[in-house]
Design a protein around this motif. Structure first.
Motif, PDB file in Angstrom:
ATOM      1  N   LYS A  74       0.779  -1.331   0.106  1.00 20.34           N
ATOM      2  CA  LYS A  74      -0.147   0.142   0.256  1.00 20.34           C
ATOM      3  C   LYS A  74       1.049   1.126   0.046  1.00 20.34           C
ATOM      4  O   LYS A  74       0.602   2.212  -0.555  1.00 20.34           O
ATOM      5  N   GLY A  75       2.010   1.060   0.651  1.00 18.87           N
ATOM      6  CA  GLY A  75       2.988   2.127   0.805  1.00 18.87           C
ATOM      7  C   GLY A  75       3.456   2.872  -0.715  1.00 18.87           C
ATOM      8  O   GLY A  75       3.853   4.000  -0.584  1.00 18.87           O
ATOM      9  N   ILE A  76       3.760   1.916  -1.458  1.00 23.81           N
ATOM     10  CA  ILE A  76       4.301   2.346  -2.762  1.00 23.81           C
ATOM     11  C   ILE A  76       3.230   2.562  -3.890  1.00 23.81           C
ATOM     12  O   ILE A  76       3.657   2.613  -5.015  1.00 23.81           O
ATOM     13  N   VAL A  77       1.948   2.543  -3.431  1.00 25.14           N
ATOM     14  CA  VAL A  77       1.100   2.942  -4.753  1.00 25.14           C
ATOM     15  C   VAL A  77       1.523   4.261  -5.263  1.00 25.14           C
ATOM     16  O   VAL A  77       1.087   4.469  -6.446  1.00 25.14           O
ATOM     17  N   VAL A  78       1.927   5.048  -4.609  1.00 24.01           N
ATOM     18  CA  VAL A  78       2.002   6.627  -4.991  1.00 24.01           C
ATOM     19  C   VAL A  78       3.112   6.443  -6.329  1.00 24.01           C
ATOM     20  O   VAL A  78       3.252   7.216  -7.068  1.00 24.01           O
ATOM     21  N   LEU A  79       3.935   5.338  -6.449  1.00 18.67           N
ATOM     22  CA  LEU A  79       4.921   5.110  -7.394  1.00 18.67           C
ATOM     23  C   LEU A  79       4.223   5.148  -8.948  1.00 18.67           C
ATOM     24  O   LEU A  79       4.590   5.531  -9.858  1.00 18.67           O
ATOM     25  N   ASP A  80       2.777   4.686  -8.917  1.00 15.22           N
ATOM     26  CA  ASP A  80       2.320   4.655 -10.157  1.00 15.22           C
ATOM     27  C   ASP A  80       1.970   6.287 -10.676  1.00 15.22           C
ATOM     28  O   ASP A  80       1.851   6.482 -11.711  1.00 15.22           O
ATOM     29  N   GLU A  81       2.005   7.339  -9.873  1.00 23.28           N
ATOM     30  CA  GLU A  81       1.921   8.497 -10.332  1.00 23.28           C
ATOM     31  C   GLU A  81       3.204   8.984 -10.821  1.00 23.28           C
ATOM     32  O   GLU A  81       3.447   9.887 -11.822  1.00 23.28           O
ATOM     33  N   LEU A  82       4.357   8.457 -10.264  1.00 30.84           N
ATOM     34  CA  LEU A  82       5.601   8.972 -10.533  1.00 30.84           C
ATOM     35  C   LEU A  82       6.106   8.262 -11.929  1.00 30.84           C
ATOM     36  O   LEU A  82       6.533   8.816 -12.870  1.00 30.84           O
ATOM     37  N   LEU A  83       5.932   7.054 -12.058  1.00 32.60           N
ATOM     38  CA  LEU A  83       6.492   5.986 -13.200  1.00 32.60           C
ATOM     39  C   LEU A  83       5.461   5.170 -13.240  1.00 32.60           C
ATOM     40  O   LEU A  83       6.078   3.863 -12.676  1.00 32.60           O
ATOM     41  N   PRO A  84       4.379   4.920 -13.770  1.00 30.35           N
ATOM     42  CA  PRO A  84       3.493   3.742 -14.059  1.00 30.35           C
ATOM     43  C   PRO A  84       4.394   2.447 -14.663  1.00 30.35           C
ATOM     44  O   PRO A  84       5.299   2.740 -15.654  1.00 30.35           O
ATOM     45  N   VAL A  85       4.034   1.343 -14.184  1.00 28.50           N
ATOM     46  CA  VAL A  85       4.877   0.030 -14.757  1.00 28.50           C
ATOM     47  C   VAL A  85       4.661   0.247 -16.294  1.00 28.50           C
ATOM     48  O   VAL A  85       5.676  -0.507 -16.712  1.00 28.50           O
ATOM     49  N   GLU A  86       3.779   0.472 -16.856  1.00 22.78           N
ATOM     50  CA  GLU A  86       3.727   0.775 -18.434  1.00 22.78           C
ATOM     51  C   GLU A  86       4.815   1.630 -19.103  1.00 22.78           C
ATOM     52  O   GLU A  86       4.905   1.475 -20.093  1.00 22.78           O
ATOM     53  N   SER A  87       5.475   2.403 -18.350  1.00 22.59           N
ATOM     54  CA  SER A  87       6.323   3.368 -18.496  1.00 22.59           C
ATOM     55  C   SER A  87       7.733   3.112 -18.351  1.00 22.59           C
ATOM     56  O   SER A  87       8.554   3.943 -18.750  1.00 22.59           O
ATOM     57  N   GLY A  88       7.808   2.008 -17.465  1.00 19.67           N
ATOM     58  CA  GLY A  88       9.459   2.064 -17.275  1.00 19.67           C
ATOM     59  C   GLY A  88       9.464   0.805 -15.988  1.00 19.67           C
ATOM     60  O   GLY A  88       8.609   0.589 -15.399  1.00 19.67           O
ATOM     61  N   PRO A  89      11.005   0.363 -16.135  1.00 14.19           N
ATOM     62  CA  PRO A  89      11.032  -0.715 -14.988  1.00 14.19           C
ATOM     63  C   PRO A  89      11.130  -0.174 -13.735  1.00 14.19           C
ATOM     64  O   PRO A  89      11.595   0.922 -13.563  1.00 14.19           O
ATOM     65  N   ARG A  90      10.955  -0.929 -12.802  1.00 15.03           N
ATOM     66  CA  ARG A  90      11.332  -0.552 -11.259  1.00 15.03           C
ATOM     67  C   ARG A  90      11.576  -1.745 -10.242  1.00 15.03           C
ATOM     68  O   ARG A  90      11.352  -2.765 -10.714  1.00 15.03           O
ATOM     69  N   LEU A  91      12.369  -1.183  -9.524  1.00 14.22           N
ATOM     70  CA  LEU A  91      12.989  -2.146  -8.327  1.00 14.22           C
ATOM     71  C   LEU A  91      12.581  -1.467  -7.218  1.00 14.22           C
ATOM     72  O   LEU A  91      12.834  -0.207  -6.827  1.00 14.22           O
ATOM     73  N   VAL A  92      12.173  -2.225  -6.024  1.00 10.16           N
ATOM     74  CA  VAL A  92      11.945  -1.769  -4.899  1.00 10.16           C
ATOM     75  C   VAL A  92      12.508  -2.495  -3.681  1.00 10.16           C
ATOM     76  O   VAL A  92      12.499  -3.705  -3.491  1.00 10.16           O
ATOM     77  N   PHE A  93      13.221  -1.491  -2.873  1.00 14.41           N
ATOM     78  CA  PHE A  93      13.666  -2.190  -1.782  1.00 14.41           C
ATOM     79  C   PHE A  93      12.439  -1.871  -0.392  1.00 14.41           C
ATOM     80  O   PHE A  93      11.768  -0.812  -0.467  1.00 14.41           O
TER      81      PHE A  93
END
Length: 442
Positions: A74-93
């Motif tokens: 729930k805490g990283i939902v905000v990442l979809d505003e920053l870089l949606p998964v369809e716009s680029g790769p992400r790695l999460v610590f």
């Protein structure tokens, strides 16, 4: 960040249990970092560059990160505003360890290879990174990097192959959960940009509200000749969270690095940014902006070392302070002997929205060459009442006039953000802040 006369070794550091596992070179490096910490101790008020910090990020904490990371979905939902998964790769610590369930590599460009200490990725041999990790810093003089190195459990290694120029940015996020309460977490990122290659990267740092955690993320960048690294670093820590962050760059001939830091949120956030220009034609841009209110404390420490001729650097930081918030900018331009034709500029500007807000500024130059162009400056002031009067005379209400002036002040700093998606996100957060301030004074 050398220790002053007031620093003292911390006995607990001698006996702290280091993480196990990994190759022999990593165990040796952890021990070296522990030895450096035992020699210098953790920072106290006697350390010149820590005298404004109340050291709450260290005080009364378990130095070890949680063995089992918490739930960050729930805490990283905000990442979809920053870089949606369809716009680029992400790695999460999560709490300092890579979480492969929350990461998404479907759009990872060809020419970028990844590795991790946890073994989730083995695209390159971990041994290839043994000469890089912590090689760009003096562990005894940098307690953040030393503590991270001694106690890290995981790390992400990113390699961009020669001449590769990805079209999409890479997002690396770090989130601290309730599991990290009264503890310190240690995300670690190491990036190598090969000759003629380019990389855009977004770092995002956040955490759960109401949790008294400390995140101590460290990122190291090595940029080869004619390469480029553009990094947007966004800090949105939880309301009681602390961050002790460090970002370093080693820049070769005709290479460029651009670091941009945006800070909003957290109880205390300290970001250290350093670049060493080691080849002719090297260029470094270290910029930042922060929004602070309540009793928040934000520090930006920025340093560029010009090691040879014909190099250029820019340090440009701004802050907007409301409530009883406080900030510190500590900037350094160091020009080595023989580093002629250096071109360096350094500016810090602060806008105070409250008579109780306080901004400290320490711009510094150390120049050991005579054919250089170096400048620095610092300002702190309030909104221009004459400009507000001018706009009100043309039918603009007072709060709108103030918001327009604040936005114009901030936009200049955000314009330096080298990753357009991150800059757009920052502007949205700025508008949210202005709406909140307007509501408080409406």
């Amino acid at each position: 960040m050398a220790a002053g006369q007031g620093s003292a070794p911390v006995a607990a550091l001698d006996d702290m249990s280091l993480p196990t596992g990994g190759p022999d070179w990593l165990s040796q490096l952890r021990e070296q970092a522990q030895l450096a910490l035992s020699s210098s101790g953790l920072p106290d008020k006697g350390w010149e560059h820590w005298r404004h910090n109340n050291l709450a990020a260290f005080t009364g904490r378990e130095l070890q990160a949680p063995l089992s990371p918490g739930d960050a979905a729930k805490g990283i939902v905000v990442l979809d505003e920053l870089l949606p998964v369809e716009s680029g790769p992400r790695l999460v610590f999560v709490d300092g360890q890579l979480d492969w369930r929350l990461s998404d590599l479907d759009l990872l460009p060809e020419g970028i290879t990844l590795s991790s200490l946890s073994g989730g990725l083995q695209a390159t041999d971990i041994e290839d990174w043994s000469h890089r990790l912590s090689s760009s810093v003096d562990l005894q003089a940098n307690p953040i990097v030393a503590l991270n190195t001694a106690l890290l459990r995981d790390a992400l290694f990113v390699h961009v192959k020669p001449q590769v120029k990805p079209a999409r940015p890479l997002l690396v996020a770090s989130y601290s959960t309730a599991q990290a309460d009264s503890r310190i977490c240690y995300p670690r990122l190491l990036v190598e940009v090969a000759e003629g290659a380019e990389l855009q990267l977004i770092e995002w740092h956040g955490g759960a509200d109401g949790v008294d955690y400390t995140s101590a993320p460290v990122s190291e960048f090595f940029v080869a000749a004619n390469g480029s690294a553009e990094v947007a670093r966004i800090s949105e820590e939880g309301d009681n969270g602390h961050q002790l962050g460090a970002v370093t760059a080693d820049v070769a001939a005709a290479a460029e690095v651009s670091f941009h830091s945006y800070v909003q949120g957290g109880d205390q956030v300290r970001v250290e940014m350093a670049a060493a220009l080691r080849g002719e034609g090297g260029d470094a841009s270290l910029t930042g902006f922060h929004l602070s209110d309540k009793r928040r404390f934000v520090e930006h420490h920025s340093s560029v070392r010009h090691c040879c001729e014909q190099t250029r650097s820019r340090q440009f930081f701004k802050g907007v302070l409301a409530g009883r918030s406080e900030s510190l900018f500590d900037g350094m331009v160091h020009v080595d002997p023989g580093a002629q034709k250096t071109d360096a500029e350094q500016q810090n500007r602060n806008l105070l929205l409250s008579p109780l807000a306080l901004a400290h500024s320490v711009p510094r130059l150390e120049i050991y060459a005579d054919d250089v162009r170096c400048s620095h400056g610092a300002t702190a002031g309030e909104l221009d009442e004459q400009a507000i009067f001018y706009m009100r005379a043309r039918g603009i209400d007072e709060q709108t006039a103030k918001s327009l002036l604040i936005r114009a002040f901030a936009a200049q700093a955000i314009d330096y953000c080298p990753v357009s998606l991150a800059a757009e996100y920052e502007l949205k957060r700025l508008d949210d802040f202005l709406s909140l301030v307007a509501g408080e004074h409406g």
